[in-house]
Design a protein around this motif. Sequence first.
Motif, short mmCIF file in Angstrom:
data_model
loop_
_atom_site.label_atom_id
_atom_site.label_comp_id
_atom_site.label_asym_id
_atom_site.label_seq_id
_atom_site.Cartn_x
_atom_site.Cartn_y
_atom_site.Cartn_z
N UNK A 31 22.35 -57.04 48.66
CA UNK A 31 22.15 -57.54 50.03
C UNK A 31 22.02 -59.06 50.03
N UNK A 32 21.34 -59.60 49.05
CA UNK A 32 21.16 -61.05 48.98
C UNK A 32 22.50 -61.76 48.70
N UNK A 33 23.32 -61.16 47.86
CA UNK A 33 24.64 -61.75 47.60
C UNK A 33 25.50 -61.69 48.86
N UNK A 34 25.44 -60.58 49.57
CA UNK A 34 26.20 -60.47 50.83
C UNK A 34 25.71 -61.51 51.83
N UNK A 35 24.39 -61.70 51.89
CA UNK A 35 23.85 -62.73 52.78
C UNK A 35 24.39 -64.10 52.41
N UNK A 36 24.40 -64.41 51.11
CA UNK A 36 24.88 -65.71 50.64
C UNK A 36 26.35 -65.90 51.00
N UNK A 37 27.14 -64.83 50.86
CA UNK A 37 28.57 -64.92 51.18
C UNK A 37 28.79 -65.23 52.65
N UNK A 86 20.32 -76.62 53.76
CA UNK A 86 21.03 -76.61 52.48
C UNK A 86 20.06 -76.43 51.32
N UNK A 87 18.89 -77.04 51.41
CA UNK A 87 17.89 -76.86 50.35
C UNK A 87 17.40 -75.41 50.31
N UNK A 88 17.17 -74.83 51.48
CA UNK A 88 16.71 -73.45 51.55
C UNK A 88 17.77 -72.50 50.98
N UNK A 89 19.03 -72.74 51.33
CA UNK A 89 20.12 -71.92 50.81
C UNK A 89 20.21 -72.08 49.29
N UNK A 90 20.07 -73.32 48.82
CA UNK A 90 20.15 -73.60 47.38
C UNK A 90 19.09 -72.83 46.61
N UNK A 119 30.89 -62.99 39.22
CA UNK A 119 32.15 -63.45 39.78
C UNK A 119 32.04 -63.72 41.27
N UNK A 120 31.34 -62.83 41.98
CA UNK A 120 31.14 -63.03 43.42
C UNK A 120 30.31 -64.28 43.69
N UNK A 121 29.29 -64.48 42.86
CA UNK A 121 28.44 -65.66 43.04
C UNK A 121 29.18 -66.96 42.75
N UNK A 122 30.08 -66.92 41.77
CA UNK A 122 30.85 -68.13 41.47
C UNK A 122 31.69 -68.54 42.67
N UNK A 123 32.18 -67.55 43.41
CA UNK A 123 32.93 -67.86 44.64
C UNK A 123 32.01 -68.50 45.68
N UNK A 124 30.78 -68.01 45.75
CA UNK A 124 29.82 -68.60 46.70
C UNK A 124 29.48 -70.03 46.29
N UNK A 183 32.28 -72.23 47.29
CA UNK A 183 32.28 -72.46 48.74
C UNK A 183 31.15 -73.41 49.13
N UNK A 184 30.02 -73.29 48.47
CA UNK A 184 28.89 -74.17 48.79
C UNK A 184 29.18 -75.60 48.33
N UNK A 185 29.90 -75.74 47.23
CA UNK A 185 30.33 -77.07 46.79
C UNK A 185 31.21 -77.71 47.85
N UNK A 186 32.03 -76.89 48.50
CA UNK A 186 32.89 -77.41 49.57
C UNK A 186 32.06 -77.86 50.77
N UNK A 187 30.97 -77.14 51.03
CA UNK A 187 30.06 -77.56 52.10
C UNK A 187 29.53 -78.96 51.77
#
Length: 593
Positions: A27-33, A60-64, A92-97, A100-104
Amino acid sequence: MVLQDLRQTWELDSVFPGGSESKELIAEIKWAEEEVKVLAKKSEEFNFTNESFLKLISEMQSFSERLSTTGAFVGCLIAQDVKDKKAMGLRGRLESVYAAFSNVGSALDKQLMEISEDTWKDVVSMPEFKDIAFTLNERRTQAKEKLGISEESLINDLAVDGYHAWSTLYDLVVGKINIKVEIDGKEEELSVGQAENKFSNPDRKVRKDTFEKFVEAWDNEGEFCAASLNHIAGFRNEIYKHRGWKETLKEPLAINRMKEETLTAMWDAISSQKDIFVKYLDRKAELLGLEKLSWYDVDAPLSSANSKMSYDESAQFIVEHFRSLAPKMADFSEKAFLKGWVEAEDRAGKRPGGFCTGFPTKKETRIFMTFSGTPSNVSTLAHELGHAFHSDVLKELPYYATNYAMNVAETASTFAEMIVADAAVTNAKTKEEKIALLEDKAQRSVAFFMNIHARFLFETRMYEERKDGQLSVERLCELMEEAQKEAFNGALAEYHPYFWASKLHFYITDVPFYNFPYTFGYLFSAGIYAKAKEEGPSFEEKYIALLQDTGKMEVEELAQKHLGIDITKQDFWLKGIELAAADVEEFLVLTQK
């Protein structure tokens, strides 16, 4: 308090119950995505005002914090069982997140660069940004040195399958390696981590046989490891080229917040003082009845050092010695043992090495290693507890102020090692015990001044040569052996040409040049330790103040502020080396025939 019957497997369920099958974790990974998409939209539509910037940085700090906790947890799952395919998939899923966060961040950086200097100064001087002003300034400066947002976003996206994937595949290779050796007439099947522990076995036949099987195993996987390393280095080199960065060390130096003259001064000082450590290696060879040590003899115990400590005894030993100079670190370490924050069990299927990782949302840490009772294991345990304490004293600071560089991270860990090692020598009850403890300290000096120097020389040269094309297995072995011979001043009879394949650090894609910060930390901590010995337990408050500044300034400023020293000069580094050399001199006197 007596520490006994301690668990040797870590407690993780309080973070996410159920391991890689955890519903809360999924659930936490889905939330992050989903949340990273929300942040991406906000960063793209962002209109700068002081208030809007403050709000976005807070989000951004909270998400980090949450993403870091999730990533650390999945990393723990893979470390404890490298065959956990479910956890590998989650990574693998987290690496995609992360991409994406690096792009943010890249989208935000673009806007930061467009803010006038006067406006920017007003922004970072806001009281809410007091603890993270350095990080924000650093971010804006580094953004100016990168490509445009579209190019940087493309790099981040392609890195998931074209860069980080090579590190993931390397983990799979390590996970499937089994090394069969015969010990006491019985065949044992060892993981890479378990095999590495055998290099400190008192029986040279065990060490030699394990080393030969170890090299054979990596030789069998050599082509794959070479492909992984070539593509990791090639990816980095191409990014640097397109950004216009001519120096390979530009990124690792920036990550470690240090100047090149500091690094040069450190290595030059070390190179000028290696003779005493060659004498130690020669004496050790003599004591072991050898003409010269081979690679697998460097960590071998002397006959008087052939003793092991149980995990409980080691925990008690560490906490007691911490208390002499750092009572707060002792209290923290005791808590870590009692709460089961350490994964130490000696079993197959674990990844090699040791590490400390943190769960920011829980304000907790966890330690990973494979404990078999050797002096080296005790040092590693103290080392990782130093890391954990460092994180603990930062836990109330904003997340961006807790992102300290690796070199100062290694300062905290090595300081912890030094307390335990030095107190043990001081309290040695017999000459034989003192020799054993001094020898353990000398081993670590050799690791920092020679082994890690070899890694640095190899990696520096490998990256330069990679610019002209891929390197073969044979060439990588040549470069590795050349670097080892140079770093060890030719003191060994046999080297480890496949060290480039077996050392995980070369395959870490999050941090380039995972080597020189260790040596920096070792010597920098020597200066801190000297002050701690002068002032006693009262120094710990000053030490904590230094640690709390590690995410707020460059290391040269940190050293000047808290120690009053200039680390761009060799003088400071030479003083640290003198402390290590003094241990070797005492060892040579005590072992003189």
